[in-house]
Design a protein around this motif. Structure first.
Motif, mmCIF file in Angstrom:
data_model
loop_
_atom_site.group_PDB
_atom_site.id
_atom_site.type_symbol
_atom_site.label_atom_id
_atom_site.label_comp_id
_atom_site.label_asym_id
_atom_site.label_seq_id
_atom_site.Cartn_x
_atom_site.Cartn_y
_atom_site.Cartn_z
ATOM 1 N N LEU A 5 73.583 43.826 102.461
ATOM 2 C CA LEU A 5 72.103 44.493 102.428
ATOM 3 C C LEU A 5 71.648 44.581 101.125
ATOM 4 C CD1 LEU A 5 70.247 46.271 104.502
ATOM 5 C CD2 LEU A 5 71.586 48.342 103.691
ATOM 6 N N GLN A 6 70.331 44.185 100.899
ATOM 7 C CA GLN A 6 69.795 44.028 99.483
ATOM 8 C C GLN A 6 68.407 45.056 99.722
ATOM 9 O OE1 GLN A 6 68.620 39.894 99.482
ATOM 10 N NE2 GLN A 6 70.800 39.224 99.011
ATOM 11 N N VAL A 7 68.453 46.078 98.852
ATOM 12 C CA VAL A 7 67.550 47.076 98.952
ATOM 13 C C VAL A 7 66.866 47.241 97.447
ATOM 14 C CG1 VAL A 7 68.522 48.115 100.596
ATOM 15 C CG2 VAL A 7 69.158 48.671 98.441
ATOM 16 N N SER A 8 65.735 48.113 97.616
ATOM 17 C CA SER A 8 64.995 48.452 96.430
ATOM 18 C C SER A 8 65.895 49.253 95.269
ATOM 19 C CB SER A 8 63.883 49.251 96.720
ATOM 20 O OG SER A 8 63.306 49.834 95.486
ATOM 21 N N PRO A 9 65.813 49.129 94.003
ATOM 22 C CA PRO A 9 66.513 49.779 93.125
ATOM 23 C C PRO A 9 66.252 51.454 93.255
ATOM 24 C CG PRO A 9 64.795 48.558 91.824
ATOM 25 C CD PRO A 9 65.046 47.853 93.409
ATOM 26 N N ILE A 10 65.085 51.590 94.060
ATOM 27 C CA ILE A 10 64.756 52.959 94.134
ATOM 28 C C ILE A 10 66.057 53.803 94.786
ATOM 29 C CG2 ILE A 10 63.380 54.621 95.537
ATOM 30 C CD1 ILE A 10 61.061 52.938 95.022
ATOM 31 N N PHE A 11 66.722 53.298 95.489
ATOM 32 C CA PHE A 11 68.040 53.833 96.260
ATOM 33 C C PHE A 11 69.240 53.870 95.057
ATOM 34 C CE2 PHE A 11 65.738 51.866 99.758
ATOM 35 C CZ PHE A 11 65.460 53.105 100.574
ATOM 36 N N LYS A 12 68.960 53.265 94.205
ATOM 37 C CA LYS A 12 70.006 53.568 93.079
ATOM 38 C C LYS A 12 69.388 54.505 91.980
ATOM 39 C CE LYS A 12 70.024 50.311 89.923
ATOM 40 N NZ LYS A 12 70.124 48.940 88.993
ATOM 41 N N TRP A 13 68.280 54.497 91.760
ATOM 42 C CA TRP A 13 67.799 55.408 90.819
ATOM 43 C C TRP A 13 67.851 56.890 91.160
ATOM 44 C CZ3 TRP A 13 62.964 52.070 90.156
ATOM 45 C CH2 TRP A 13 63.218 51.016 89.244
ATOM 46 N N TYR A 14 67.741 56.960 92.811
ATOM 47 C CA TYR A 14 67.623 58.335 93.162
ATOM 48 C C TYR A 14 68.529 58.353 94.282
ATOM 49 C CZ TYR A 14 63.006 58.130 90.744
ATOM 50 O OH TYR A 14 62.238 58.266 89.860
ATOM 51 N N ARG A 15 69.642 57.790 94.119
ATOM 52 C CA ARG A 15 70.852 57.667 95.078
ATOM 53 C C ARG A 15 71.361 59.354 95.620
ATOM 54 N NH1 ARG A 15 76.444 54.575 94.848
ATOM 55 N NH2 ARG A 15 77.503 55.496 96.822
ATOM 56 N N GLU A 16 71.278 60.056 94.494
ATOM 57 C CA GLU A 16 71.668 61.563 94.898
ATOM 58 C C GLU A 16 71.012 62.133 95.850
ATOM 59 O OE1 GLU A 16 70.819 64.287 91.552
ATOM 60 O OE2 GLU A 16 70.249 62.703 90.384
ATOM 61 N N ASP A 17 69.547 61.887 95.988
ATOM 62 C CA ASP A 17 68.577 62.569 96.956
ATOM 63 C C ASP A 17 68.804 62.305 98.180
ATOM 64 O OD1 ASP A 17 67.539 63.796 94.624
ATOM 65 O OD2 ASP A 17 65.583 62.621 94.569
ATOM 66 N N PHE A 18 69.435 60.772 98.368
ATOM 67 C CA PHE A 18 69.823 60.423 99.861
ATOM 68 C C PHE A 18 71.442 60.792 100.213
ATOM 69 C CE2 PHE A 18 66.492 57.856 98.082
ATOM 70 C CZ PHE A 18 65.459 57.511 99.178
ATOM 71 N N GLU A 19 71.926 61.552 99.205
ATOM 72 C CA GLU A 19 73.220 61.944 99.454
ATOM 73 C C GLU A 19 73.682 63.284 99.231
ATOM 74 O OE1 GLU A 19 75.524 59.280 96.940
ATOM 75 O OE2 GLU A 19 75.481 57.730 98.714
ATOM 76 N N ARG A 20 72.447 64.006 98.949
ATOM 77 C CA ARG A 20 72.769 65.506 98.874
ATOM 78 C C ARG A 20 72.576 66.480 100.171
ATOM 79 N NH1 ARG A 20 68.646 67.927 94.537
ATOM 80 N NH2 ARG A 20 69.297 65.837 93.446
ATOM 81 N N GLY A 21 72.441 65.639 101.183
ATOM 82 C CA GLY A 21 72.487 66.332 102.504
ATOM 83 C C GLY A 21 71.025 66.738 103.002
ATOM 84 N N TRP A 22 70.062 66.269 102.162
ATOM 85 C CA TRP A 22 68.520 66.669 102.547
ATOM 86 C C TRP A 22 68.650 65.554 103.877
ATOM 87 C CZ3 TRP A 22 65.470 65.629 97.719
ATOM 88 C CH2 TRP A 22 65.834 66.606 96.529
ATOM 89 N N MET A 23 67.967 66.184 104.625
ATOM 90 C CA MET A 23 67.619 65.770 105.996
ATOM 91 C C MET A 23 68.728 65.302 106.832
ATOM 92 S SD MET A 23 63.680 63.973 105.482
ATOM 93 C CE MET A 23 63.519 63.449 107.080
ATOM 94 N N GLY A 24 70.007 65.843 106.524
ATOM 95 C CA GLY A 24 71.125 65.511 107.022
ATOM 96 C C GLY A 24 71.929 64.422 106.694
ATOM 97 N N PHE A 25 71.514 63.596 105.521
ATOM 98 C CA PHE A 25 72.097 62.425 105.113
ATOM 99 C C PHE A 25 73.131 62.750 104.014
ATOM 100 C CE2 PHE A 25 67.538 61.043 105.985
ATOM 101 C CZ PHE A 25 67.868 60.429 107.270
ATOM 102 N N GLN A 26 74.331 62.099 104.029
ATOM 103 C CA GLN A 26 75.268 62.440 103.250
ATOM 104 C C GLN A 26 75.555 61.272 102.253
ATOM 105 O OE1 GLN A 26 76.326 65.482 102.660
ATOM 106 N NE2 GLN A 26 75.485 66.244 104.626
ATOM 107 N N SER A 27 75.020 60.010 102.488
ATOM 108 C CA SER A 27 75.325 58.638 101.982
ATOM 109 C C SER A 27 74.340 57.792 102.043
ATOM 110 C CB SER A 27 76.489 58.345 102.339
ATOM 111 O OG SER A 27 76.547 57.677 103.647
#
Length: 279
Positions: A200-222
């Motif tokens: 899976l090749q994705v935008s580096p936005i998901f690397k720079w702001y990974r914590e925002d997608f893993e801190r439980g916001w909207m139910g996402f943990q990873s």
């Protein structure tokens, strides 16, 4: 008489619990006039020459929102606040680009070896002179008020690699739909996010702001959970989703295209893959 006055004050407080923020009509007009959507909304290009011709209207909008006090802002609804901050970030970014346009190829040209353009304090907002970083990382991400990773598909850094600059202003009344729309456009863009050669090749936005997608916001943990729940937008099969969830699929971060999102043939942009991987 005193009881009557107190009753009237209580009624006013309960029926007007939120303060109103200025509308974003001028900014909406500029976006509709000078932003063109590409590939069905997955990307956009900005007519900065046209923005420059309408510079007076842009500055009038920036001046109007700069008059909003922090007290007035704090009394407004969180949806109106977030829409206000996203619009402010995007409009002030265009203003920054226009300070040197057309003599720049990237917003990064406005910085220097030891100076980031995003840390330049030129934004008059909520009673202070701030930087773009102050808006994004302080007021939006750092306030703990909004807790929504979709903001990363809405704030625009004037670059081709960035999610599309929406050609309408954000508003509190439509904010959830607008943010979800931006997420769908971005994840379905195969120049930025794709399944390729088993990874899976994705935008580096998901690397720079990974914590925002893993801190439980909207139910996402990873990140894996986020991508799994949006597998349809990524065209992932059930087997690929299973591999992703069990850690058997590598995630690669693509290079970011920092070229200015000026009106040009952006379909010719080439996105390269870095060696950065996670499991």
């Amino acid at each position: 008489m005193m009881r009557f006055l107190i009753s009237m004050m209580l009624i006013m407080l309960t029926t007007n619990s939120y303060a109103e923020l200025p509308d974003h009509q001028e900014w909406d007009t500029l976006l509709k006039r000078h932003v063109s959507l590409l590939r069905g909304g997955q990307a956009s290009e900005v007519d900065y020459a046209g923005m420059a011709r309408d510079h007076e209207a842009l500055q009038a909008y920036l001046q109007r929102i700069s008059h909003v006090s922090l007290a007035q802002f704090d009394l407004s609804s969180t949806r109106d606040q977030l829409a206000f901050l996203i619009n402010a970030y995007n409009a002030w970014t265009v203003e920054l680009v226009l300070t040197e346009y057309p003599n720049l190829k990237s917003i990064k040209d406005l910085g220097g070896l030891f100076r980031s353009p995003w840390r330049k304090e030129f934004v008059v907002l909520l009673g202070e002179t701030r930087s773009l970083d102050d808006i994004e990382h302080g007021l939006i991400r750092g306030s703990n008020r909004y807790e929504d990773p979709r903001i990363h598909f809405a704030v625009n850094c004037a670059s081709i690699g960035c999610p599309a600059l929406r050609n309408e202003a954000y508003s509190g009344a439509k904010l959830d739909d607008q943010l979800q729309n931006q997420l769908q456009f971005f994840l379905s863009d195969r120049s930025r996010n794709r399944f390729h050669n088993g990874d899976l090749q994705v935008s580096p936005i998901f690397k720079w702001y990974r914590e925002d997608f893993e801190r439980g916001w909207m139910g996402f943990q990873s990140l894996q959970q986020f991508f799994s729940q949006h597998s349809a937008l990524l065209d992932l099969s059930q087997d690929e989703v299973r591999r992703l969830n069990t850690g058997k699929m590598e995630i690669e971060f693509l290079d970011y295209d920092w070229r200015l999102n000026d009106r040009a043939d952006q379909d010719a942009a080439v996105v390269k893959i870095t060696d950065t991987k996670i499991h």
